[in-house]
Design a protein around this motif. Structure first.
Motif, PDB file in Angstrom:
ATOM      1  N   VAL A  15     -44.418 114.291  -2.569  1.00  0.00           N
ATOM      2  CA  VAL A  15     -44.463 113.474  -3.777  1.00  0.00           C
ATOM      3  C   VAL A  15     -43.293 112.503  -3.742  1.00  0.00           C
ATOM      4  O   VAL A  15     -42.152 112.903  -3.485  1.00  0.00           O
ATOM      5  N   ILE A  16     -43.567 111.249  -3.967  1.00  0.00           N
ATOM      6  CA  ILE A  16     -42.524 110.227  -3.910  1.00  0.00           C
ATOM      7  C   ILE A  16     -41.723 110.242  -5.206  1.00  0.00           C
ATOM      8  O   ILE A  16     -42.273 110.003  -6.295  1.00  0.00           O
ATOM      9  N   SER A  37     -52.530 110.211  -2.428  1.00  0.00           N
ATOM     10  CA  SER A  37     -52.408 110.414  -0.972  1.00  0.00           C
ATOM     11  C   SER A  37     -51.037 109.956  -0.477  1.00  0.00           C
ATOM     12  O   SER A  37     -50.873 108.831  -0.001  1.00  0.00           O
ATOM     13  N   THR A  38     -50.051 110.837  -0.596  1.00  0.00           N
ATOM     14  CA  THR A  38     -48.677 110.468  -0.232  1.00  0.00           C
ATOM     15  C   THR A  38     -48.009 111.467   0.705  1.00  0.00           C
ATOM     16  O   THR A  38     -46.840 111.287   1.060  1.00  0.00           O
ATOM     17  N   LYS A  39     -48.690 112.515   1.114  1.00  0.00           N
ATOM     18  CA  LYS A  39     -48.068 113.546   1.937  1.00  0.00           C
ATOM     19  C   LYS A  39     -47.837 113.023   3.355  1.00  0.00           C
ATOM     20  O   LYS A  39     -48.772 112.634   4.040  1.00  0.00           O
ATOM     21  N   ARG A  69     -46.770 108.320   5.782  1.00  0.00           N
ATOM     22  CA  ARG A  69     -47.667 108.694   4.697  1.00  0.00           C
ATOM     23  C   ARG A  69     -49.092 108.209   5.023  1.00  0.00           C
ATOM     24  O   ARG A  69     -49.261 107.308   5.841  1.00  0.00           O
ATOM     25  N   PRO A  70     -50.130 108.797   4.383  1.00  0.00           N
ATOM     26  CA  PRO A  70     -51.503 108.363   4.662  1.00  0.00           C
ATOM     27  C   PRO A  70     -51.653 106.859   4.500  1.00  0.00           C
ATOM     28  O   PRO A  70     -51.173 106.267   3.522  1.00  0.00           O
ATOM     29  N   GLY A  71     -52.317 106.245   5.462  1.00  0.00           N
ATOM     30  CA  GLY A  71     -52.482 104.792   5.434  1.00  0.00           C
ATOM     31  C   GLY A  71     -53.630 104.364   4.532  1.00  0.00           C
ATOM     32  O   GLY A  71     -54.517 105.149   4.181  1.00  0.00           O
ATOM     33  N   ALA A  72     -53.615 103.098   4.174  1.00  0.00           N
ATOM     34  CA  ALA A  72     -54.701 102.523   3.382  1.00  0.00           C
ATOM     35  C   ALA A  72     -55.914 102.290   4.262  1.00  0.00           C
ATOM     36  O   ALA A  72     -55.817 102.237   5.492  1.00  0.00           O
ATOM     37  N   SER A  95     -52.444 115.087   1.537  1.00  0.00           N
ATOM     38  CA  SER A  95     -52.833 114.428   2.782  1.00  0.00           C
ATOM     39  C   SER A  95     -54.220 113.831   2.593  1.00  0.00           C
ATOM     40  O   SER A  95     -54.901 114.094   1.591  1.00  0.00           O
ATOM     41  N   SER A  96     -54.672 113.041   3.560  1.00  0.00           N
ATOM     42  CA  SER A  96     -56.010 112.446   3.468  1.00  0.00           C
ATOM     43  C   SER A  96     -57.085 113.518   3.380  1.00  0.00           C
ATOM     44  O   SER A  96     -58.047 113.393   2.613  1.00  0.00           O
TER      45      SER A  96
END
Length: 454
Positions: free
Chosen positions: A42-43, A310-312, A319-322, A402-403
């Motif tokens: 978590v950011i 999705s930030t793990k 971090r998970p990409g767009a 995660s994704s």
């Protein structure tokens, strides 16, 4: 001076070294401080004032506090809802930034071939200067000017082609379906939407995504159906356009052509999309009120919620990409998200075949209730999530996923992501009052058959 001769075994190709270094970097953690993945999932700010030093943290702050200006309000009255729908349509049209329509040559039929139960035609359209867009049309033998048939535009998943939609051989060896390709090809037979609809009595139009299949450039030399569509999308964005908008601009004109065909019932026209195809279908349905029914063959979720959750990071601190840039419509999140746009389709008949987070689906259900058409929306989950007890419902989706974890929270079983003809075709034949065609689609797999019985 004579250059000394070195034994071959001592010569190392520089490309080999570069490849080895790149592969080492992929499997080894980045050098630097030791990463605690769970702690960084978590950011957080880490500052007393809550501000973020990292730009990624600031972006997360924006996502947490985003309030799209035209988000659907479940408390709308019916009059407010109708006014909101008009505003959404106008704003989406503005965001598409379509080029000005200028006179172009008439569409041209390239050939016609007989198939069992229908005729296959190939046409090409000239949507704007410099562009040609081929498409396939499957016309059932029962469709005539005296007995016009309902029609449907079929849009494939990301790597799918119009030929696969129509059950036709690929245009070349590089486009041949096999299990190495994902999305459009892994379930090649199930994804033959156009064939299934044509055998059920629909005039079915099969189209390609930009930069895919026959609309690709050098993809055939790389053993894939797709160009580097990220680059195409980036250049379109820099020119004030987008991948989705280009796709929709082309398909709106094919729909206009379709309505001019004497064997088509203009009061019964639908659109059907699988995976990436649902994004074009969504924009088409919002922008074109003459579309009478919509098949959404994917899960439905808020894209902003997915980005926020999705930030793990992985073990390398990424971090998970767009999603790739073809999914981007610049400015969209400022105004609405996908569930809002789906809500704007009400009261036209809609089927969602692969569920999603239940709160997103309930928002759509509420829109149909406000429109006085609660029975016009049909929602199905992946078989694995048919039982509510197996879903992650009732709580907000947390950050720090995660994704893969996001898909689990969204009630998605990615391995079973394919066109659900056993749901979509019977539903649409019922909406358009066609006779039961029988099982013109692959049967439901065992895991889905049980849910159909309940």
């Amino acid at each position: 001076m004579t250059r000394p001769h070195l034994p071959k075994r001592r010569l190392v190709n520089s490309r080999t070294i570069a490849t080895a270094v790149w592969m080492f970097a992929l499997v080894m953690p980045a050098l630097g401080q030791k990463l605690d993945i769970e702690k960084e999932s978590v950011i957080r700010s880490g500052r007393a004032d809550g501000r973020h030093l990292s730009t990624r943290g600031f972006q997360q702050y924006l996502l947490r506090n985003a309030q799209p200006k035209l988000a659907f309000d479940p408390e709308f009255t019916s009059d407010e809802f109708a006014q909101w729908q008009s505003q959404v349509r106008g704003k989406l049209l503005e965001l598409m930034n379509f080029p000005e329509l200028v006179a172009q040559p008439e569409s041209r039929r390239l050939w016609i071939r007989k198939r069992e139960g229908y005729v296959l035609q190939k046409w090409e359209l000239y949507p704007e200067p410099g562009s040609v867009v081929p498409f396939l049309v499957l016309v059932p033998n029962s469709a005539t000017p005296a007995n016009p048939a309902p029609a449907i535009m079929c849009i494939p998943g990301s790597s799918g082609t119009k030929e696969n939609l129509a059950g036709e051989p690929p245009l070349g060896p590089a486009f041949k379906p096999d299990d190495r390709n994902h999305d459009g090809w892994l379930h090649a037979q199930r994804n033959q939407q156009a064939v299934q609809y044509a055998r059920a009595g629909f005039v079915a139009v099969a189209v390609d995504h930009p930069g895919t299949g026959e609309l690709s450039d050098l993809a055939r030399y790389r053993g894939t159906t797709m160009d580097d569509r990220n680059t195409i999308s980036r250049y379109l964005i820099d020119m004030g356009r987008s991948f989705i908008a280009l796709s929709v601009f082309q398909k709106l004109q094919i729909l206009e052509w379709l309505r001019d065909q004497p064997h088509v019932d203009v009061d019964r026209i639908a659109v059907s999309g699988h995976s990436l195809g649902t994004e074009a279908v969504l924009a088409l349905a919002v922008l074109d009120p003459q579309i009478q029914a919509i098949v959404w063959n994917d899960y439905l979720a808020a894209t902003m919620e997915r980005a926020k959750a999705s930030t793990k990071p992985n073990h390398r601190g990424l971090r998970p990409g767009a999603n790739w840039l073809g999914h981007s419509v610049p400015g969209l999140w400022q105004w609405f998200d996908y569930p809002d746009l789906v809500a704007a389709i009400a009261p036209r008949p809609l089927i969602v075949t692969e569920g999603g987070p239940t709160h997103s689906l309930n928002l759509v259900r509420k829109a149909y209730q406000i429109a006085g058409a609660a029975d016009n929306v049909s929602i199905h989950y992946y078989p694995q999530y048919h039982d509510p007890a197996k879903r992650r419902d009732g709580k907000p989706i947390p950050e720090g996923l995660s994704s893969t974890e996001w898909l689990d929270y969204a009630n998605v079983h990615a391995a079973h992501h394919y066109f659900k003809g056993y749901l979509a075709v019977p539903w649409l034949t019922g909406q358009f009052q066609l006779p039961d065609p029988g099982e013109v689609y692959p049967p439901a797999p065992p895991e889905a058959a049980q849910t159909l019985l309940k």
